[in-house]
Design a protein around this motif. Structure first.
Motif, PDB file in Angstrom:
ATOM      1  N   ASP A 126     -17.138  17.713   4.205  1.00 19.31           N
ATOM      2  CA  ASP A 126     -17.277  16.268   4.416  1.00 19.31           C
ATOM      3  C   ASP A 126     -18.496  15.670   3.710  1.00 19.31           C
ATOM      4  O   ASP A 126     -18.871  14.538   3.984  1.00 19.31           O
ATOM      5  N   LEU A 127     -19.115  16.448   2.814  1.00 17.66           N
ATOM      6  CA  LEU A 127     -20.324  15.976   2.131  1.00 17.66           C
ATOM      7  C   LEU A 127     -20.110  15.886   0.630  1.00 17.66           C
ATOM      8  O   LEU A 127     -19.608  16.837   0.004  1.00 17.66           O
ATOM      9  N   ASP A 128     -20.489  14.763   0.049  1.00 20.31           N
ATOM     10  CA  ASP A 128     -20.626  14.651  -1.397  1.00 20.31           C
ATOM     11  C   ASP A 128     -22.115  14.664  -1.691  1.00 20.31           C
ATOM     12  O   ASP A 128     -22.834  13.725  -1.350  1.00 20.31           O
ATOM     13  N   ALA A 129     -22.594  15.732  -2.312  1.00 18.98           N
ATOM     14  CA  ALA A 129     -24.038  15.929  -2.475  1.00 18.98           C
ATOM     15  C   ALA A 129     -24.683  14.789  -3.253  1.00 18.98           C
ATOM     16  O   ALA A 129     -25.794  14.363  -2.929  1.00 18.98           O
ATOM     17  N   VAL A 130     -24.012  14.301  -4.275  1.00 17.41           N
ATOM     18  CA  VAL A 130     -24.610  13.275  -5.125  1.00 17.41           C
ATOM     19  C   VAL A 130     -24.669  11.936  -4.404  1.00 17.41           C
ATOM     20  O   VAL A 130     -25.671  11.220  -4.453  1.00 17.41           O
ATOM     21  N   THR A 131     -23.618  11.584  -3.693  1.00 17.91           N
ATOM     22  CA  THR A 131     -23.564  10.302  -2.997  1.00 17.91           C
ATOM     23  C   THR A 131     -24.351  10.327  -1.695  1.00 17.91           C
ATOM     24  O   THR A 131     -25.110   9.393  -1.390  1.00 17.91           O
ATOM     25  N   ASP A 132     -24.175  11.392  -0.922  1.00 19.76           N
ATOM     26  CA  ASP A 132     -24.753  11.456   0.418  1.00 19.76           C
ATOM     27  C   ASP A 132     -26.173  12.002   0.448  1.00 19.76           C
ATOM     28  O   ASP A 132     -26.951  11.646   1.341  1.00 19.76           O
ATOM     29  N   ARG A 133     -26.516  12.882  -0.519  1.00 16.34           N
ATOM     30  CA  ARG A 133     -27.821  13.541  -0.495  1.00 16.34           C
ATOM     31  C   ARG A 133     -28.425  13.616  -1.901  1.00 16.34           C
ATOM     32  O   ARG A 133     -28.765  14.697  -2.383  1.00 16.34           O
ATOM     33  N   PRO A 134     -28.580  12.504  -2.573  1.00 16.48           N
ATOM     34  CA  PRO A 134     -29.031  12.569  -3.967  1.00 16.48           C
ATOM     35  C   PRO A 134     -30.404  13.187  -4.160  1.00 16.48           C
ATOM     36  O   PRO A 134     -30.668  13.796  -5.199  1.00 16.48           O
ATOM     37  N   HIS A 135     -31.284  13.040  -3.154  1.00 14.39           N
ATOM     38  CA  HIS A 135     -32.664  13.508  -3.303  1.00 14.39           C
ATOM     39  C   HIS A 135     -32.938  14.818  -2.555  1.00 14.39           C
ATOM     40  O   HIS A 135     -34.092  15.217  -2.427  1.00 14.39           O
ATOM     41  N   HIS A 136     -31.880  15.467  -2.092  1.00 17.33           N
ATOM     42  CA  HIS A 136     -32.022  16.803  -1.518  1.00 17.33           C
ATOM     43  C   HIS A 136     -31.969  17.832  -2.642  1.00 17.33           C
ATOM     44  O   HIS A 136     -31.378  17.590  -3.695  1.00 17.33           O
ATOM     45  N   PRO A 137     -32.558  19.003  -2.430  1.00 16.91           N
ATOM     46  CA  PRO A 137     -32.474  20.038  -3.469  1.00 16.91           C
ATOM     47  C   PRO A 137     -31.042  20.515  -3.656  1.00 16.91           C
ATOM     48  O   PRO A 137     -30.290  20.662  -2.683  1.00 16.91           O
ATOM     49  N   VAL A 138     -30.660  20.742  -4.889  1.00 15.72           N
ATOM     50  CA  VAL A 138     -29.334  21.251  -5.178  1.00 15.72           C
ATOM     51  C   VAL A 138     -29.243  22.714  -4.735  1.00 15.72           C
ATOM     52  O   VAL A 138     -30.217  23.471  -4.843  1.00 15.72           O
ATOM     53  N   HIS A 179     -23.417  21.049  13.371  1.00 13.09           N
ATOM     54  CA  HIS A 179     -23.443  20.698  11.952  1.00 13.09           C
ATOM     55  C   HIS A 179     -22.518  21.540  11.080  1.00 13.09           C
ATOM     56  O   HIS A 179     -22.321  21.202   9.900  1.00 13.09           O
ATOM     57  N   GLY A 180     -21.950  22.621  11.639  1.00  8.36           N
ATOM     58  CA  GLY A 180     -21.138  23.493  10.826  1.00  8.36           C
ATOM     59  C   GLY A 180     -21.940  24.101   9.696  1.00  8.36           C
ATOM     60  O   GLY A 180     -23.150  24.324   9.816  1.00  8.36           O
ATOM     61  N   PRO A 181     -21.296  24.354   8.531  1.00  6.96           N
ATOM     62  CA  PRO A 181     -22.004  25.020   7.429  1.00  6.96           C
ATOM     63  C   PRO A 181     -22.827  24.084   6.555  1.00  6.96           C
ATOM     64  O   PRO A 181     -23.353  24.514   5.521  1.00  6.96           O
ATOM     65  N   ALA A 182     -22.964  22.814   6.926  1.00  4.99           N
ATOM     66  CA  ALA A 182     -23.737  21.886   6.094  1.00  4.99           C
ATOM     67  C   ALA A 182     -25.180  22.353   5.981  1.00  4.99           C
ATOM     68  O   ALA A 182     -25.843  22.602   6.998  1.00  4.99           O
ATOM     69  N   PRO A 183     -25.719  22.477   4.773  1.00  6.32           N
ATOM     70  CA  PRO A 183     -27.126  22.880   4.632  1.00  6.32           C
ATOM     71  C   PRO A 183     -28.046  21.866   5.305  1.00  6.32           C
ATOM     72  O   PRO A 183     -27.866  20.654   5.154  1.00  6.32           O
ATOM     73  N   ALA A 184     -29.033  22.354   6.027  1.00  5.04           N
ATOM     74  CA  ALA A 184     -29.991  21.471   6.709  1.00  5.04           C
ATOM     75  C   ALA A 184     -31.179  21.191   5.783  1.00  5.04           C
ATOM     76  O   ALA A 184     -32.335  21.242   6.203  1.00  5.04           O
ATOM     77  N   THR A 185     -30.884  20.897   4.533  1.00  2.79           N
ATOM     78  CA  THR A 185     -31.936  20.525   3.606  1.00  2.79           C
ATOM     79  C   THR A 185     -32.467  19.133   3.938  1.00  2.79           C
ATOM     80  O   THR A 185     -31.827  18.362   4.651  1.00  2.79           O
TER      81      THR A 185
END
Length: 301
Positions: free
Chosen positions: A104-116, A192-198
């Motif tokens: 359920d996460l799009d890293a670029v849209t939802d977390r642009p400033h989190h570490p890849v 949170h399931g497997p979503a990284p807690a970055t």
């Protein structure tokens, strides 16, 4: 180009690895045996030339720009699945990659400033080359983390859960043993399931290194350019260390969002296969300094 600020690190003779007395302290304070940390010894002094290193890990938005410009497809995307930590242990999950670290996460849209995350060593190296940089050596990484004088965490000699994104930050209590960690993880996973807690890079500025680098402890562990080698070939370490040394493994540093405090120390070493990727592993880049710049830096420091 969307790239991190870089910090110039002066040439120095620097201590790498942990003092024996520190390992005694670590062994007495947690549940893993001392042999698990022996590969941090013997502490030794090496000479490093000046270099530059990214102030932060590479973020999702930065990696997305690279992908847009090059068409790079990560190893996890080619496989069609990636490793995640399930309710009790590691497992694979279809469709997981750097772009989608959770269904359920799009890293670029939802977390642009989190570490890849979810990138293997080749993915990280390819990005670094595109950016005109390289991955830091293991020694460079450690020097940038603890500064000219060795210390176990970037900010100093004592642990502080408010200074780093780790399991203890999320648990709100000290975690000294595996049972306590598992109890926290089951609760965390249920929500949170497997979503990284970055967290956004630099969110824990109080945890900066002496040079001003952020996230050198926690958030994500980081690839280096260095093969995993033992510091003393004549010393007998835990058999697992001898099994991986000289067999193509790469050293990873820093610890991540699900780590114990002991896994985020400046001298902690992890050996990973270069084709490994995971939800708590990222990277930052480094580059050599021109000789004239390095000489000026040595004069003003």
């Amino acid at each position: 180009m969307n790239v991190p600020e870089m910090i110039a690190i002066p040439a120095a003779q620097v201590a790498v690895g942990s003092p024996e007395s520190h390992l005694d302290t670590v062994a007495a304070a947690q549940h893993y045996p001392r042999t698990w940390f022996e590969d941090e010894t013997p502490q030794h002094t090496i000479t490093l030339p000046a270099f530059e290193i990214d102030r932060t890990p590479v973020t999702n938005s930065m990696f997305a720009e690279f992908v847009t410009m090059t068409g790079h497809v990560s190893a996890a995307e080619r496989r069609g699945y990636a490793l995640v930590y399930g309710p009790d242990y590691w497992t694979t999950m279809d469709g997981i990659s750097w772009r989608h670290p959770h269904p359920d996460l799009d890293a670029v849209t939802d977390r642009p400033h989190h570490p890849v995350v979810h990138l293997d060593h080749t993915d990280a190296t390819t990005y670094a080359i595109w950016a005109g940089k390289r991955l830091p050596s293991e020694a460079e990484w450690e020097y940038a983390a603890h500064g000219p004088q060795w210390r176990p965490w970037p900010w100093g000699p004592s642990w502080d859960s408010a200074r780093a994104n780790t399991a203890e930050h999320w648990a709100g209590q000290p975690i000294h043993d595996l049972a306590t960690w598992k109890a926290w993880w089951r609760t965390h996973y249920a929500e949170h399931g497997p979503a990284p807690a970055t967290t956004e890079v630099g969110a824990f500025t109080d945890g900066s290194s002496p040079f001003g680098l952020v996230d050198m402890a926690g958030n994500v562990s980081e690839w280096t350019a260095s093969a995993y080698l033992l510091y003393d070939r004549h010393r007998r370490y835990d058999p697992s260390y001898h099994a991986v040394a000289d067999h193509g493994h790469i050293t990873v540093r820093g610890g991540g969002w699900k780590s114990f405090r002991w896994q985020t120390r400046t001298s902690e070493r992890i050996a990973c296969s270069p084709d490994y990727s995971g939800p708590d592993l990222g990277f930052r880049c480094a580059r050599d300094l021109p000789e004239t710049t390095a000489n000026v830096l040595s004069l003003i420091r």
